[in-house]
Design an enzyme around this catalytic site. Structure first.
Site, PDB file in Angstrom:
ATOM      1  N   GLN A  47      -4.963  -1.782   9.445  1.00 44.97           N
ATOM      2  CA  GLN A  47      -4.962  -2.792   8.864  1.00 44.97           C
ATOM      3  C   GLN A  47      -5.652  -4.138   9.731  1.00 44.97           C
ATOM      4  O   GLN A  47      -5.287  -4.208  10.660  1.00 44.97           O
ATOM      5  CB  GLN A  47      -3.352  -3.308   8.444  1.00 44.97           C
ATOM      6  CG  GLN A  47      -3.328  -4.471   7.609  1.00 44.97           C
ATOM      7  CD  GLN A  47      -3.781  -4.642   6.359  1.00 44.97           C
ATOM      8  OE1 GLN A  47      -3.963  -3.504   5.714  1.00 44.97           O
ATOM      9  NE2 GLN A  47      -4.120  -5.490   5.855  1.00 44.97           N
TER      10      GLN A  47
ATOM     11  N   LYS B  94       0.777  -1.136   0.160  1.00 41.63           N
ATOM     12  CA  LYS B  94      -0.196  -0.065  -0.119  1.00 41.63           C
ATOM     13  C   LYS B  94       0.722   1.162   0.043  1.00 41.63           C
ATOM     14  O   LYS B  94       0.587   1.985  -0.859  1.00 41.63           O
ATOM     15  CB  LYS B  94      -0.877  -0.038   1.115  1.00 41.63           C
ATOM     16  CG  LYS B  94      -1.997  -1.043   1.070  1.00 41.63           C
ATOM     17  CD  LYS B  94      -2.950  -1.056   2.268  1.00 41.63           C
ATOM     18  CE  LYS B  94      -3.944  -2.451   1.969  1.00 41.63           C
ATOM     19  NZ  LYS B  94      -4.863  -2.557   3.413  1.00 41.63           N
TER      20      LYS B  94
ATOM     21  N   ASP C 218     -11.326   2.594   3.279  1.00 40.44           N
ATOM     22  CA  ASP C 218     -11.536   1.165   3.261  1.00 40.44           C
ATOM     23  C   ASP C 218     -13.088   0.806   2.784  1.00 40.44           C
ATOM     24  O   ASP C 218     -13.426  -0.215   2.537  1.00 40.44           O
ATOM     25  CB  ASP C 218     -11.124   0.399   4.483  1.00 40.44           C
ATOM     26  CG  ASP C 218      -9.795  -0.317   4.410  1.00 40.44           C
ATOM     27  OD1 ASP C 218      -9.331  -0.730   3.484  1.00 40.44           O
ATOM     28  OD2 ASP C 218      -9.069  -0.536   5.581  1.00 40.44           O
TER      29      ASP C 218
HETATM   30  N1  GUN Z   1      -7.147  -6.848   5.906  1.00 38.74           N
HETATM   31  C1  GUN Z   1      -7.100  -7.726   4.595  1.00 38.74           C
HETATM   32  N2  GUN Z   1      -7.704  -7.057   3.778  1.00 38.74           N
HETATM   33  C2  GUN Z   1      -7.957  -5.882   4.400  1.00 38.74           C
HETATM   34  C3  GUN Z   1      -8.294  -4.613   3.741  1.00 38.74           C
HETATM   35  O1  GUN Z   1      -8.803  -4.391   2.620  1.00 38.74           O
HETATM   36  N3  GUN Z   1      -8.247  -3.336   4.394  1.00 38.74           N
HETATM   37  C4  GUN Z   1      -7.774  -3.520   5.820  1.00 38.74           C
HETATM   38  N4  GUN Z   1      -7.398  -2.544   6.589  1.00 38.74           N
HETATM   39  N5  GUN Z   1      -7.208  -4.630   6.426  1.00 38.74           N
HETATM   40  C5  GUN Z   1      -7.315  -5.681   5.379  1.00 38.74           C
END
Ligand code: GUN
Length: 292
Positions: free
Chosen positions: A96, A52, A119
């Protein structure tokens, strides 16, 4: 059979975002800023967050990585979330997942200002998506819609079967495929309590598998000519690989692919699109596109 190349599509979209960001900056606007909170050292989460941050660089965004050890308290985390809510320089942020068991993920998600929830996990965004209002849409389903659109896969009036009912993928995916002027499909959600799963799947013009069970979707479950989207990314031990594992999708690719109109591979299908859609959401947050 068309192989849907998520990696190439994501690269194209990131280049488009970068161009837009440089235009914004040239006009005197601020660079979009994404912050990410990472708790602990889970291998998968580390990789996602690193990717990211790299994607932010590719898009010309500012990024901040905020790390906590596994033993951070919920109170401390909620305090940091509130600080990010108040920080005018941060356009959007993510926490996350998964979080350690002593922290309530739902409480943390609901503490995020929905106007910065890139998100799309906050109930305000989930609810607005369900009724078709402008909002942050969670990245994986948004990326799948974008792939279907860019590869000219007709969804209107088609039968779509979604395998899996998670809050992050299955449920929002089904909502979007159902949505007027978006998917416009007839949607079935198949899950662990569904009877005759194979028969349900065989009805699908578009089959979206998001259950995290390697190779679950076999050739007998797929209608010839269907489009198959594989969301699975399970780490399977593999001593022949440098990292000791490989990523396995939910679809028995080798036997299913020859039947398909189009299919996404794993890796290189849905995965790269997910991070790319987070970038699109961050761009929208920077432009205050959905919320002032
Ligand atoms: N863990 C797995 N996929 C995601 C996501 O798209 N966003 C976040 N914040 N955590 C995750």
């Amino acid at each position: 059979m068309t192989l849907i190349d998520g990696k190439a599509t994501a690269a194209t979209i990131k280049a488009e975002i970068k161009e837009e960001v440089e235009r914004m900056v040239a006009e005197g606007q601020k660079r979009p800023h994404l912050a990410a909170i990472l708790v602990g050292h889970d291998g998968g989460s580390e990789t996602y967050v690193r990717n990211k941050v790299l994607a932010c660089e590719a898009c010309g965004f500012q990024s901040s990585l905020i790390r906590y050890e596994e033993d951070v308290t919920e109170e401390e985390l909620l305090k940091r979330v509130e600080e990010l809510n108040q920080d005018d320089d941060v356009d959007g942020f993510i926490v996350q997942l998964p979080l350690p068991r002593h922290i309530s993920e739902q409480r943390v998600i609901e503490a995020i200002d929905y106007r910065k929830d890139v998100d799309g996990f906050h109930p305000v965004n989930v609810g607005r998506m369900a009724i078709g209002l402008p909002c942050f849409i969670s990245a994986t389903p948004k990326g799948i819609l974008e792939l279907l659109r860019r590869y000219n896969v007709e969804t209107s009036g088609k039968k779509c079967v979604v395998l899996g009912r998670s809050n992050i993928v299955g449920k929002p995916m089904a909502q979007l495929m159902l949505q007027k002027n978006l998917g416009d499909s007839t949607v079935t959600i198949v899950h662990s309590h569904t009877q005759n799963i194979a028969e349900e799947c065989r009805q699908a013009d578009i089959l979206i598998a998001a259950i995290g069970r390697p190779g679950y979707v076999t050739a007998d479950m797929v209608k010839p000519g269907a489009t198959v989207i594989d969301v699975g990314t399970t780490r399977v031990p593999d001593a022949t690989r440098p990292k000791g594992f490989r990523l396995s999708g939910d679809v028995d690719f080798e036997n299913v692919a020859p039947l398909c109109n189009a299919i996404t591979p794993v890796p290189g299908g849905v995965g790269p699109m997910t991070i790319c859609m987070l970038m699109l959401n961050t761009l929208a947050a920077g432009k205050k596109e959905y919320y002032k």
